[in-house]
Design an enzyme around this catalytic site. Structure first.
Site, PDB file in Angstrom:
ATOM      1  N   LYS A  17       0.836  -1.206   0.000  1.00 46.57           N
ATOM      2  CA  LYS A  17       0.000   0.000   0.000  1.00 46.57           C
ATOM      3  C   LYS A  17       0.870   1.255   0.000  1.00 46.57           C
ATOM      4  O   LYS A  17       0.660   2.166  -0.801  1.00 46.57           O
ATOM      5  CB  LYS A  17      -0.902  -0.004   1.238  1.00 46.57           C
ATOM      6  CG  LYS A  17      -1.553   1.337   1.533  1.00 46.57           C
ATOM      7  CD  LYS A  17      -2.473   1.285   2.740  1.00 46.57           C
ATOM      8  CE  LYS A  17      -1.826   1.600   4.061  1.00 46.57           C
ATOM      9  NZ  LYS A  17      -1.492   3.024   4.273  1.00 46.57           N
ATOM     10  N   ASN A  18       1.842   1.295   0.917  1.00 40.43           N
ATOM     11  CA  ASN A  18       2.616   2.525   1.076  1.00 40.43           C
ATOM     12  C   ASN A  18       3.613   2.772  -0.052  1.00 40.43           C
ATOM     13  O   ASN A  18       4.204   3.842  -0.134  1.00 40.43           O
ATOM     14  CB  ASN A  18       3.344   2.539   2.423  1.00 40.43           C
ATOM     15  CG  ASN A  18       2.380   2.789   3.574  1.00 40.43           C
ATOM     16  OD1 ASN A  18       1.193   3.045   3.350  1.00 40.43           O
ATOM     17  ND2 ASN A  18       2.882   2.708   4.798  1.00 40.43           N
ATOM     18  N   CYS A 112      -6.045  13.084  13.239  1.00 38.98           N
ATOM     19  CA  CYS A 112      -5.972  11.676  12.925  1.00 38.98           C
ATOM     20  C   CYS A 112      -6.007  10.915  14.232  1.00 38.98           C
ATOM     21  O   CYS A 112      -5.494  11.388  15.237  1.00 38.98           O
ATOM     22  CB  CYS A 112      -4.677  11.410  12.185  1.00 38.98           C
ATOM     23  SG  CYS A 112      -4.368   9.696  11.882  1.00 38.98           S
ATOM     24  N   ARG A 117       0.030  14.436  13.485  1.00 37.05           N
ATOM     25  CA  ARG A 117       0.508  14.204  12.123  1.00 37.05           C
ATOM     26  C   ARG A 117       0.436  15.431  11.217  1.00 37.05           C
ATOM     27  O   ARG A 117      -0.290  15.445  10.230  1.00 37.05           O
ATOM     28  CB  ARG A 117      -0.246  13.039  11.490  1.00 37.05           C
ATOM     29  CG  ARG A 117      -0.105  11.776  12.296  1.00 37.05           C
ATOM     30  CD  ARG A 117      -0.754  10.593  11.649  1.00 37.05           C
ATOM     31  NE  ARG A 117       0.042  10.004  10.592  1.00 37.05           N
ATOM     32  CZ  ARG A 117      -0.290   8.892   9.966  1.00 37.05           C
ATOM     33  NH1 ARG A 117      -1.380   8.256  10.268  1.00 37.05           N
ATOM     34  NH2 ARG A 117       0.480   8.417   9.011  1.00 37.05           N
ATOM     35  N   ASP A 311       4.179   0.656  12.127  1.00 37.22           N
ATOM     36  CA  ASP A 311       3.038  -0.058  11.546  1.00 37.22           C
ATOM     37  C   ASP A 311       2.979  -1.536  11.965  1.00 37.22           C
ATOM     38  O   ASP A 311       2.025  -2.234  11.617  1.00 37.22           O
ATOM     39  CB  ASP A 311       3.067   0.044  10.014  1.00 37.22           C
ATOM     40  CG  ASP A 311       2.684   1.441   9.535  1.00 37.22           C
ATOM     41  OD1 ASP A 311       2.218   2.254  10.354  1.00 37.22           O
ATOM     42  OD2 ASP A 311       2.852   1.716   8.331  1.00 37.22           O
ATOM     43  N   ARG A 403      -8.572  -0.724   4.617  1.00 28.80           N
ATOM     44  CA  ARG A 403      -7.688   0.331   4.091  1.00 28.80           C
ATOM     45  C   ARG A 403      -6.324  -0.247   3.730  1.00 28.80           C
ATOM     46  O   ARG A 403      -5.659   0.276   2.832  1.00 28.80           O
ATOM     47  CB  ARG A 403      -7.501   1.434   5.146  1.00 28.80           C
ATOM     48  CG  ARG A 403      -8.711   2.295   5.363  1.00 28.80           C
ATOM     49  CD  ARG A 403      -8.346   3.519   6.164  1.00 28.80           C
ATOM     50  NE  ARG A 403      -7.100   4.086   5.664  1.00 28.80           N
ATOM     51  CZ  ARG A 403      -6.218   4.758   6.390  1.00 28.80           C
ATOM     52  NH1 ARG A 403      -6.433   4.974   7.662  1.00 28.80           N
ATOM     53  NH2 ARG A 403      -5.121   5.228   5.856  1.00 28.80           N
TER      54      ARG A 403
HETATM   55  C1  UD1 Z   1       4.037   7.006   6.594  1.00 22.15           C
HETATM   56  C2  UD1 Z   1       3.239   5.761   6.300  1.00 22.15           C
HETATM   57  C3  UD1 Z   1       2.595   5.219   7.583  1.00 22.15           C
HETATM   58  C4  UD1 Z   1       3.675   5.011   8.648  1.00 22.15           C
HETATM   59  C5  UD1 Z   1       4.529   6.255   8.818  1.00 22.15           C
HETATM   60  C6  UD1 Z   1       5.709   6.036   9.728  1.00 22.15           C
HETATM   61  C7  UD1 Z   1       2.513   6.091   4.017  1.00 22.15           C
HETATM   62  C8  UD1 Z   1       1.403   6.387   3.084  1.00 22.15           C
HETATM   63  N1  UD1 Z   1       2.214   6.090   5.324  1.00 22.15           N
HETATM   64  O1  UD1 Z   1       3.141   7.987   7.097  1.00 22.15           O
HETATM   65  O2  UD1 Z   1       1.961   3.987   7.281  1.00 22.15           O
HETATM   66  O3  UD1 Z   1       3.063   4.701   9.881  1.00 22.15           O
HETATM   67  O4  UD1 Z   1       5.041   6.702   7.547  1.00 22.15           O
HETATM   68  O5  UD1 Z   1       6.499   5.016   9.267  1.00 22.15           O
HETATM   69  O6  UD1 Z   1       3.621   5.808   3.605  1.00 22.15           O
HETATM   70  N2  UD1 Z   1       5.706  14.958  10.954  1.00 22.15           N
HETATM   71  C9  UD1 Z   1       5.771  16.308  11.250  1.00 22.15           C
HETATM   72  N3  UD1 Z   1       5.698  17.196  10.200  1.00 22.15           N
HETATM   73  C10 UD1 Z   1       5.570  16.801   8.905  1.00 22.15           C
HETATM   74  C11 UD1 Z   1       5.510  15.430   8.620  1.00 22.15           C
HETATM   75  C12 UD1 Z   1       5.582  14.524   9.676  1.00 22.15           C
HETATM   76  O7  UD1 Z   1       5.884  16.713  12.394  1.00 22.15           O
HETATM   77  O8  UD1 Z   1       5.505  17.660   8.017  1.00 22.15           O
HETATM   78  C13 UD1 Z   1       5.777  13.960  12.078  1.00 22.15           C
HETATM   79  C14 UD1 Z   1       4.506  13.153  12.234  1.00 22.15           C
HETATM   80  O9  UD1 Z   1       3.575  13.799  13.033  1.00 22.15           O
HETATM   81  C15 UD1 Z   1       5.028  11.872  12.883  1.00 22.15           C
HETATM   82  C16 UD1 Z   1       6.429  11.714  12.269  1.00 22.15           C
HETATM   83  O10 UD1 Z   1       6.750  12.991  11.735  1.00 22.15           O
HETATM   84  O11 UD1 Z   1       5.153  12.035  14.271  1.00 22.15           O
HETATM   85  C17 UD1 Z   1       6.546  10.686  11.164  1.00 22.15           C
HETATM   86  O12 UD1 Z   1       5.517  10.889  10.222  1.00 22.15           O
HETATM   87  P1  UD1 Z   1       5.664  10.540   8.673  1.00 22.15           P
HETATM   88  O13 UD1 Z   1       6.896   9.738   8.419  1.00 22.15           O
HETATM   89  O14 UD1 Z   1       5.474  11.793   7.902  1.00 22.15           O
HETATM   90  O15 UD1 Z   1       4.411   9.597   8.446  1.00 22.15           O
HETATM   91  P2  UD1 Z   1       3.558   9.522   7.131  1.00 22.15           P
HETATM   92  O16 UD1 Z   1       4.460   9.798   5.974  1.00 22.15           O
HETATM   93  O17 UD1 Z   1       2.303  10.294   7.286  1.00 22.15           O
END
Ligand code: UD1
Length: 424
Positions: A17-18, A112, A117, A311, A403
């Site tokens: 998925k990711n 969320c 996030r 995950d 999902r």
């Molecule tokens: C992706 C994965 C999700 C997985 C996660 C962590 C996809 C579609 N989803 O989610 O399944 O659980 O990585 O491995 O690939 N953060 C900020 N600012 C930002 C972006 C992130 O503060 O602009 C923080 C988030 O709140 C979180 C951390 O960074 O605490 C990691 O998040 P991130 O790696 O961005 O997760 P996703 O990419 O949303």
């Protein structure tokens, strides 16, 4: 479902998925031609992103696990709230839209269940590339002439943030360097696809990714890597049920930290074909059994790749709930990702949560109960608990599972589990 049956037989892992989500978003970068993606899993999140692209004017044909996408006719660079609110990863269209069209209007993902996030790092990176970004009425509104290469340092590791800026940089003028980039295998899969489209990228899979912008990209074909989280979940299912299962197409090199922990807890994970630690995108058949001597508690800390994935946190917690001794699980990636704990307690697990840490004291058995799924991976954890529990477990809000797992209960039933879907 009723627990207690050892799983046996073979199960095949679907595409990730990711990986599929950013690959589908990347098709927005090809101004002509038809992109072909194979091994796309049949999931609710995938239909959300294809609906998002269709709404923009993309033409999409789907035959089983193959998607053919032409984004030549895309004219409406919008991602509406109705779709983004159901899937945060919709934010992945922001980078490609800004790169190809110099404009985008993407709803801010709402709160969320598993924490705040935010997407501030996606926005800041685009601004560093020269985009003008406003947030108005709940939407991110971006404008730019042509994006310009920039030196961007992430102050924390973000997977979709890294992917978004990589997709923005491929069409920018000049060179972009992404520092402290995420190293997840899905990012490697995206880089491979972007290179097939004509992008110039180096360093994916390491902390520093360099992208030299090109004028245009062409359509390309690609096969999505296997899903490491689905594979890890079936490893736990085999172990927790005292089964003997062959998992086909498990991306072992992408599962290093998971395999190491599961082996230490007491599973026997035996590759049935040669594999290489360097090939994070490839799948291998593996046989999973429980080792004699029972399960042992240990500590787990979730981390960005190559650490233990957040995950897989709910799933390993369920295994540890039945292990001998105490375990400490630290969740360092997302705050508030312990919602499954309260449901597991209702099934007899002995777990205490303090902030971002859960202390799990193993119990000999769990007992079936009505439980409610709160998010995708929590729902997988609850199903695993149900497979091991005495008596009947009824999980509501099954749609969370859809999902991220294609036909989860069907695959489990084919392995001999006593499980059926009565309602979504
Ligand atoms: C992706 C994965 C999700 C997985 C996660 C962590 C996809 C579609 N989803 O989610 O399944 O659980 O990585 O491995 O690939 N953060 C900020 N600012 C930002 C972006 C992130 O503060 O602009 C923080 C988030 O709140 C979180 C951390 O960074 O605490 C990691 O998040 P991130 O790696 O961005 O997760 P996703 O990419 O949303």
């Amino acid at each position: 479902m009723r627990g207690g049956r050892p799983l046996a037989g073979e199960v095949t892992i679907d595409g990730a998925k990711n990986a599929a989500l950013p690959l589908i978003a990347a098709t927005l970068l090809a101004a002509k031609g038809v992109c072909r993606l194979e091994n796309v899993p049949a999931l609710r999140d995938i239909s959300t992103i294809t609906r998002l692209l269709s709404g923009m004017g993309a033409e999409i044909e789907q035959r089983e696990n193959v998607l053919e996408i032409s984004t030549a006719a895309v004219s409406d660079c919008q991602a509406p709230y109705e779709l983004v609110k159901t899937m945060r990863a919709s934010i992945l269209v922001l980078g490609p839209l800004m790169a190809r069209f110099g404009e985008a209007r993407v709803s801010l993902p709402g709160g969320c269940a598993i924490g705040a996030r935010p997407v501030n790092l996606h926005i800041r990176g685009l601004e560093q590339m020269g985009a003008e970004i406003k947030v108005e009425h709940g939407y991110i509104i971006g404008r730019a002439e042509r994006l310009k290469g920039a030196d961007i340092s992430f102050d924390l590791t973000t997977v979709t943030g890294t992917e978004n800026l990589m997709m923005a940089a491929v069409l920018a003028e000049g060179t972009t360097t992404l520092r402290n980039a995420a190293r997840e295998p899905e990012i490697v899969d995206l880089a491979v696809f972007l290179r097939k489209m004509g992008a110039r990228i180096e360093g994916e899979g390491s902390h520093t990714i360099t992208i030299e912008g090109v004028r245009k990209l062409s359509a390309a074909a690609h096969r999505v890597m296997p899903d490491r989280i689905e594979a890890g979940t079936f490893m736990v299912a085999a172990g927790i049920s005292r089964g003997d299962v062959v998992i086909r197409n498990a991306p072992l090199a992408a599962l290093g930290a998971v395999v190491a922990k599961l082996q230490e807890i007491g599973l026997n994970i035996e590759p049935l074909a040669p594999w290489s630690e360097d090939e994070v995108l490839s799948g291998t058949p593996v046989r999973i059994r429980r080792r004699a001597g029972g399960l042992r508690g240990l500590d787990v800390k979730t981390m960005p790749f190559p650490g233990f994935p957040t995950d897989m946190q709910a799933q390993v917690m369920v295994l540890l709930a039945l292990a001998e001794g105490s375990s400490v699980i630290s969740e360092t990636v997302f705050e508030n990702r312990f919602m499954h704990v309260f449901e597991l307690q209702r099934m007899g697990a002995d777990i205490e949560v303090e902030g971002r840490t859960a202390v799990v004291r193993g119990v000999p058995t769990l007992s079936g109960a009505p439980v409610m799924a709160s998010d995708l991976r929590a729902s997988a954890g609850l199903v695993l608990a149900g497979l091991a529990a005495e008596g009947e477990t009824v999980m509501s809000r099954v749609y969370h599972l859809d999902r991220g797992y294609a036909g989860f209960e069907k695959k489990l039933a084919a392995l001999g589990a006593d499980i059926e879907r009565v309602k979504n």
